[in-house]
Design a protein around this motif. Structure first.
Motif, PDB file in Angstrom:
ATOM      1  N   THR A 168     -28.058 -23.573 -58.766  1.00 38.77           N
ATOM      2  CA  THR A 168     -26.653 -23.224 -59.035  1.00 38.77           C
ATOM      3  C   THR A 168     -25.879 -23.226 -57.726  1.00 38.77           C
ATOM      4  N   ALA A 169     -24.709 -23.888 -57.733  1.00 40.85           N
ATOM      5  CA  ALA A 169     -23.894 -23.975 -56.520  1.00 40.85           C
ATOM      6  C   ALA A 169     -22.418 -23.900 -56.906  1.00 40.85           C
ATOM      7  N   PRO A 170     -21.553 -23.265 -56.024  1.00 41.44           N
ATOM      8  CA  PRO A 170     -20.108 -23.190 -56.310  1.00 41.44           C
ATOM      9  C   PRO A 170     -19.462 -24.571 -56.261  1.00 41.44           C
ATOM     10  N   SER A 171     -18.591 -24.854 -57.231  1.00 45.47           N
ATOM     11  CA  SER A 171     -17.981 -26.180 -57.324  1.00 45.47           C
ATOM     12  C   SER A 171     -16.963 -26.425 -56.224  1.00 45.47           C
ATOM     13  N   ASP A 172     -16.275 -25.335 -55.731  1.00 42.51           N
ATOM     14  CA  ASP A 172     -15.249 -25.555 -54.717  1.00 42.51           C
ATOM     15  C   ASP A 172     -15.853 -25.961 -53.380  1.00 42.51           C
ATOM     16  N   ARG A 173     -17.097 -25.631 -53.126  1.00 44.70           N
ATOM     17  CA  ARG A 173     -17.729 -26.016 -51.864  1.00 44.70           C
ATOM     18  C   ARG A 173     -18.565 -27.299 -52.003  1.00 44.70           C
ATOM     19  N   ASN A 174     -18.636 -27.784 -53.213  1.00 45.89           N
ATOM     20  CA  ASN A 174     -19.394 -29.008 -53.456  1.00 45.89           C
ATOM     21  C   ASN A 174     -18.572 -29.924 -54.356  1.00 45.89           C
ATOM     22  N   PRO A 175     -17.496 -30.508 -53.774  1.00 46.17           N
ATOM     23  CA  PRO A 175     -16.568 -31.297 -54.611  1.00 46.17           C
ATOM     24  C   PRO A 175     -17.112 -32.663 -55.024  1.00 46.17           C
ATOM     25  N   GLU A 176     -18.147 -33.170 -54.371  1.00 43.50           N
ATOM     26  CA  GLU A 176     -18.639 -34.501 -54.698  1.00 43.50           C
ATOM     27  C   GLU A 176     -19.288 -34.516 -56.089  1.00 43.50           C
ATOM     28  N   LYS A 177     -19.219 -35.681 -56.716  1.00 50.98           N
ATOM     29  CA  LYS A 177     -19.811 -35.822 -58.037  1.00 50.98           C
ATOM     30  C   LYS A 177     -21.338 -35.806 -57.996  1.00 50.98           C
ATOM     31  N   SER A 178     -21.912 -36.286 -56.867  1.00 51.05           N
ATOM     32  CA  SER A 178     -23.367 -36.335 -56.740  1.00 51.05           C
ATOM     33  C   SER A 178     -23.744 -36.025 -55.296  1.00 51.05           C
ATOM     34  N   ILE A 179     -24.638 -35.062 -55.140  1.00 50.22           N
ATOM     35  CA  ILE A 179     -25.074 -34.628 -53.811  1.00 50.22           C
ATOM     36  C   ILE A 179     -26.602 -34.710 -53.763  1.00 50.22           C
TER      37      ILE A 179
END
Length: 487
Positions: A452-463
């Motif tokens: 689980t990760a916050p969406s605002d700090r991980n804006p890319e579609k795929s990491i």
């Protein structure tokens, strides 16, 4: 309009049968250097095959202690201190490559020495021939008994029954020994004797007993001539420097009797050493005349060399009228030049280098392989879930492989998404912040893991996300990479 032509059957040329009928071979007993080599290799090879399943090797508590074991139920292959998993099947590919190149090297040095000394068909056929000579007598006795109009006397029937009984015992133990490599040998032997073994064991023993009995007792040289592809392959791989069993016709011709040859030599004239005794034909297990030159049937066992040497000693002539040689040397001797041998040449160097290279790579990968592994599979439905607080969660199936013979405590970490949290579903984690689990010895552990990760700090579609597992005690690390995706 097509014209119908009538053919007179009397005018049709008879082309003969489509294949040659088999002529029974009666190899004669012979003694000499190559016969002793064959006896020694036979004892060595059969000793390993029959008794290796009973050799023990301590692998620790609750681990199988059979030195060589193909454990199909648990998907393991044990060879003394080596344990291979299904994921390491490439080692078997490497062994097959090594076997092929070694066969090429043997061929480039000494022709079909594999066929003559080490091939299982040759070894067991040789053993069956030894039993046949022991029970029924040597070549002349067997030929006389088979040609007799009163073949089935009481003595002949008793010999027949005894011979085939011994053949079946050898074939039965051959089939039984093969089955012993797939389970604990002493246990299976006990179960077989008490008729408590699984039905599949009896079935495979029966199949292997029948094939050994038929191939070594009846088909014999027919397997080498018609069924085995190696004679055809070998003929394409050989070169002029390979040492093959060769009749040195420069020395043997013209053939004549001992008395006539001595008379000619007394007059200072040339006389061939070959006395046309046919001993080389009598001892040949495939029934050919080596004096007719290279032949597809010849397995190059060297028995004709021993037979010819024995005759040469009796008539006071130099030995090795038949020997391992090449056509180049025969031509050189005709021209009065000394023979030359080139065992070390580009072909053999390349084969030896390839063997060293493949063997070195296999040893290196075996010595440096990790005994801790991890595989990750991303959930497909759904690929990702957005939670009520806006964070993103991905689910994975993670499989851990512990190849050691004891339990291990490992920690699980991830690299990739920022401020990601890791949760092991149903896992007995030792610590809540950094999941730590216990992996059972010599097995796999499969868990469901949530990231689980916050969406605002991980804006890319795929990491890219890297799962890393660390052995707390030994410090071994293994990792696998997948992707963390947004809905």
């Amino acid at each position: 309009m097509n014209k119908i032509v009538q053919i007179d059957p009397d005018q049709v040329e008879d082309v003969g049968p489509l294949y040659a009928a088999r002529k029974k071979v009666y190899p004669q007993k012979v003694s000499g250097t190559f016969r002793r080599i064959k006896w020694g290799l036979m004892a060595f090879c059969l000793g390993i095959y029959y008794f290796l399943p009973f050799v023990r090797w301590n692998r620790g508590l609750a681990a199988p202690d059979q030195a060589v074991l193909i454990d199909l139920p648990n998907s393991r292959f044990y060879f003394f201190f080596i344990e291979l998993w299904p994921q390491e099947v490439y080692y078997f590919t490497g062994l097959l490559i090594l076997a092929a190149i070694t066969l090429f090297l043997m061929n480039s040095v000494g022709g079909r020495i594999w066929c003559g000394y080490l091939c299982p068909q040759t070894v067991w056929t040789d053993l069956f021939y030894a039993v046949e000579r022991l029970v029924e007598g040597d070549r002349r006795e067997r030929m006389k008994k088979d040609a007799s109009a009163h073949r089935w006397t009481l003595e002949r029937i008793s010999e027949f029954v005894l011979k085939h009984s011994i053949w079946l015992m050898i074939a039965w133990w051959t089939g039984g020994a093969w089955v012993l490599y797939f389970t604990d040998a002493p246990t299976l032997v006990k179960e077989l004797v008490t008729f408590q073994a699984p039905a599949i064991a009896y079935i495979w023993i029966a199949i292997l007993t029948a094939t050994t009995y038929l191939l070594a007792g009846f088909m014999r040289e027919q397997v080498c001539v018609y069924m085995c592809p190696w004679p055809r392959i070998q003929a394409a791989l050989t070169d002029e420097w390979a040492l093959n069993v060769t009749y040195r016709y420069d020395r043997g011709e013209k053939r004549m009797s001992v008395k006539k040859a001595n008379d000619l030599r007394a007059l200072g004239q040339h006389a061939g050493d070959c006395v046309d005794c046919y001993q080389c034909v009598a001892v040949c297990p495939v029934g050919i005349d080596i004096r007719n030159g290279p032949q597809l049937d010849c397995i190059q066992c060297g028995l004709c060399i021993d037979a010819c040497d024995n005759v040469m000693k009796k008539i006071n002539r130099p030995t090795r009228l038949i020997g391992y040689d090449n056509d180049i040397n025969i031509q050189r001797r005709i021209e009065g030049k000394a023979p030359i041998y080139r065992i070390v040449r580009p072909r053999t160097i390349i084969y030896a280098a390839l063997i060293a290279l493949v063997g070195g790579i296999m040893l290196y990968t075996l010595a440096t392989r990790s005994l801790l592994d991890i595989n990750v599979l991303h959930d497909r439905n759904p690929v990702a879930v957005k939670l009520s607080d806006g964070s993103i969660r991905n689910a994975y199936t993670v499989r851990f492989l512990n190849k050691r013979g004891f339990d291990r405590v490992v920690a699980i970490d991830i690299d990739g998404p920022q401020d990601a949290k890791l949760h092991v579903v149903g896992g007995d984690s030792i610590t809540p912040d950094r999941p730590m689990i216990v992996l059972g010895r010599d097995g796999t552990t499969e868990l469901r893991v949530l990231v689980t990760a916050p969406s605002d700090r991980n804006p890319e579609k795929s990491i890219p996300v890297k799962f890393r597992v660390t052995d707390i005690g030994l410090g071994e690390v293994a990792s696998a990479t997948d992707n963390f995706v947004a809905p």
